[in-house]
Design a protein around this motif. Sequence first.
Motif, PDB file in Angstrom:
ATOM      1  N   ASN A 277      64.968  58.090  84.691  1.00  0.00           N
ATOM      2  CA  ASN A 277      66.248  58.340  84.021  1.00  0.00           C
ATOM      3  C   ASN A 277      67.346  58.755  85.003  1.00  0.00           C
ATOM      4  O   ASN A 277      68.524  58.733  84.659  1.00  0.00           O
ATOM      5  CB  ASN A 277      66.095  59.408  82.944  1.00  0.00           C
ATOM      6  CG  ASN A 277      67.185  59.319  81.900  1.00  0.00           C
ATOM      7  OD1 ASN A 277      67.163  58.411  81.066  1.00  0.00           O
ATOM      8  ND2 ASN A 277      68.169  60.211  81.951  1.00  0.00           N
TER       9      ASN A 277
ATOM     10  N   SER B  83      69.928  56.152  85.290  1.00  0.00           N
ATOM     11  CA  SER B  83      70.302  55.452  84.061  1.00  0.00           C
ATOM     12  C   SER B  83      71.738  55.835  83.685  1.00  0.00           C
ATOM     13  O   SER B  83      72.023  57.009  83.440  1.00  0.00           O
ATOM     14  CB  SER B  83      69.327  55.854  82.943  1.00  0.00           C
ATOM     15  OG  SER B  83      69.758  55.305  81.724  1.00  0.00           O
TER      16      SER B  83
ATOM     17  N   LEU C 249      71.918  50.932  82.225  1.00  0.00           N
ATOM     18  CA  LEU C 249      71.056  51.838  81.475  1.00  0.00           C
ATOM     19  C   LEU C 249      69.576  51.566  81.802  1.00  0.00           C
ATOM     20  O   LEU C 249      69.191  50.430  82.044  1.00  0.00           O
ATOM     21  CB  LEU C 249      71.312  51.577  79.985  1.00  0.00           C
ATOM     22  CG  LEU C 249      71.047  52.688  78.989  1.00  0.00           C
ATOM     23  CD1 LEU C 249      71.905  53.908  79.281  1.00  0.00           C
ATOM     24  CD2 LEU C 249      71.309  52.175  77.574  1.00  0.00           C
TER      25      LEU C 249
ATOM     26  N   ASN D  31      71.434  56.129  75.793  1.00  0.00           N
ATOM     27  CA  ASN D  31      72.849  56.419  76.027  1.00  0.00           C
ATOM     28  C   ASN D  31      73.104  57.923  75.988  1.00  0.00           C
ATOM     29  O   ASN D  31      73.851  58.461  76.797  1.00  0.00           O
ATOM     30  CB  ASN D  31      73.721  55.726  74.975  1.00  0.00           C
ATOM     31  CG  ASN D  31      73.971  54.266  75.333  1.00  0.00           C
ATOM     32  OD1 ASN D  31      74.050  53.923  76.508  1.00  0.00           O
ATOM     33  ND2 ASN D  31      74.077  53.414  74.310  1.00  0.00           N
TER      34      ASN D  31
ATOM     35  N   SER E 201      71.977  59.401  79.130  1.00  0.00           N
ATOM     36  CA  SER E 201      72.424  58.747  80.365  1.00  0.00           C
ATOM     37  C   SER E 201      73.209  59.766  81.194  1.00  0.00           C
ATOM     38  O   SER E 201      73.886  60.644  80.642  1.00  0.00           O
ATOM     39  CB  SER E 201      73.284  57.518  80.045  1.00  0.00           C
ATOM     40  OG  SER E 201      74.407  57.897  79.279  1.00  0.00           O
TER      41      SER E 201
END
Lengths: 384, 432
Positions: free
Chosen positions: B153, B156, B170, B200, B203
């Motif tokens: 992550n 991301s 992403l 999202n 993110s």
Amino acid sequence: MQRRSLLKLLASGALMLHSPTLFASNKEKKQKPLKRVIWILQRGAVDSLHTIIPTFEKKLTSLRPDLMTGLENAFPLDKQYKLHPALFNVHDLFMRKELSCVVATSTGYKGRSHFDGQDYLESGFGTPNLQSGWIGRAMDILGTEGIAISKTTPLAFRSSSGGSNFYPSNLDTSIDSLTDDLITLYQYDEKLTKTLNSGIKIKNALMNDEKKRSQISFSKLCGECAAIMHSKPNVQFVMLESGGWDTHKAQNARLSRELSQLDEGIAQLKRGLGKDWKNTLILVTSEFGRTVRQNGTGGTDHGTAGSMFIAGGSHLGGLLHGTWPGLSNDALFETRDLAPTSNTLSWVSTAIKQHIGLNPNQIKAIFPDHPTYDYKLFKRGEFS
Amino acid sequence: MKNVIAANRFGLGAHPNELKNASSDPVAYVMSQIAPISLNTTDSSLSIALTLQRLRKDSSEESKNKARKFRQATYRQLSVGTLNSAIASSQPFMWRMLDFFSNHFSVTAQGPYLIPLSPTLEREAIAPNLLGKFSDMLLSVSRHPVMLSYLNNEKSFGKNSPLGKKGKGLNENLAREILELHTLGVNGGYTQSDVIALANGISGWGIQAPEKAEEGLFYFRKAGHEPTAQTLLGHSFNQEDEEQGEAMLRYIAALPATAKFISRKLVQHVVSDTPSPTLIKHVEKTWLDTDGDLKSVYHALVTHPHAWFDKLEKFKTPREFLISTCRGLGLSLLKEGFAMRSLIEMGQAPFKAGSPAGYEDSEDFWNSGYGLFARANWLSSLRISREIEIPELAGKLLGSMLSEHTRKLVSRAESRERAFALLFMSPEFMRR
């Protein structure tokens, strides 16, 4: 991945003795050769009546009908005793007068617990003592070294001064007999039985594939042991342990298997020792014997008197020692076991005294409770 | 009977004196363990990352070697440290819970960053939250550098964020596993668009360069965060910045599907592969009633009679087998090399499940032919003190669960070593 790991597991049986700081120079020409002792401890209680068979006992077939099959080719010894047919090499040594048998002998231990019985035998005292073993005391007194081919320090190697030498190995000689025990252990557990069987299948398949890796056996161990003794000439005492003797069931097959391992092992030792065979004494003993009557599962239960072997290149062998107590009900110990007529530890004491040439004080310090016998097991003063 | 269950099913196997202590009130014995446990945290993820950083600056062969050694040594030291604490603990139930959640949030020690750092996740994000709300644990874990790195992550970025506009994109990995493995479960009712929404929401959640970090390594990269409102599971999230992801995680943690999924998994872990539905319902209801208060959840499980049935149904994992054997023998402080080799050979190296789903937790998986021989072989490598009377020990460890069959075989075994192997290989020791 599983296969590789299992191979590793099996390979871990390869001998891994860590080379200690032993000096291998033995150059003084005039020196007397070291008199060496190999003790094979058969853990689990050997059925002596199935090993050295008293064929003159008419009651034998009625006492143990199922255990008398497959003995047609037993080797004749003397006085109508016969040796189990798996003991080809042992018989050969007997005929060469390099091996003797002792019948109806026991350590003096009267209970029927393996652990206590082995403690008795290993400590070598007349009363249980967990602090000191007879090999430990012998090494202390003689200032010599010893090796136990064992994963743990056997009680036999303990001594008050802690001066024993002990080199562990990673050898697992008993995986087959452990498997037998696990089959019994899991007999009421369906799932574990199933997985155990699948494990055995994998193991057997690998064994066939990988013959070289798979020979984790007592006889192989003996071969390795002889090689170690060869490379370490200062080692005087060696202890080997053999398992799988606790034949409560299916005794015929299991005993045949273990006896042929023992037989091949002794042959390996003699072969591997070469010239040093002359200077070596082998003692083969077990903690006690087994019941005279067979039990309900084709085996025998824990008993009292058993037998032992004494062997060596300079041993005055080819003899059967020990008084036969008979198998009549009155003659049996507690009406079930062969009664002892001599003491195993006295035989051990007698053999090592004569073999090494110990003075009375020395042998008394090693075996304070077990006076030696008057039998002549070795010629005095004969060195190679 | 119940004292054996207290020490084995809820605990990690009896110490030689444990059954005695557990016998007067077995339930209270387990309940009394439900209290904080402590782990040495001097080797924090931050300090480890700093050392890694320092060693990386110098590209000499010597420094590379040093770094390699440091990574392995840290991994081993921390992993075995946890193991040894579990073996010695007088709160084995809590260590069982730590193992459970550590495997629930499984990470794999792979690559130069995660090898030394993976053992810090359970220490820093799980252990401190073991008695609190599940949502706090979920949040701590999801913000931890090890999880952020393991499930990618940290790189991301939202499509509409400044970094996204520069072409960075992403990565759904962590978001998907949070939904599938950490909270709702694969059948928990989410769709691909929910995965995107959560991705999202989190993110920009990344890892700070260690020399700039003050407290922890978590770093919210605003320039990478998707700045738009998200709809997750039919619920709208329009918070700013990192608060959006946080609100999402708290929302998911509180959903009935999460309560259902983790309650079942927990009960299956402690009690049986096929536990009583009543028991699962009871634990699940407590979870919902208390908003995922883990302490209350443990209480609900431990005090329910359906958790105390007499049959031993749960097959021990290799880790449990090792811990319980060591506890039974009174061994503590295993050496690192030995402990690691043991777990590797039996098939359960720490932080090496190789999947975010963690190690399997069922008899079907662990009860294998190879597994049995690996355990037997491991037992044969132990040196057993002669002072230990194995038949007596059998009673002390298994109490009234010791079957007459096993007791006989152990006491009649041909040698101490064999008696030892039979006791610890017995069905009643293999299961809890």
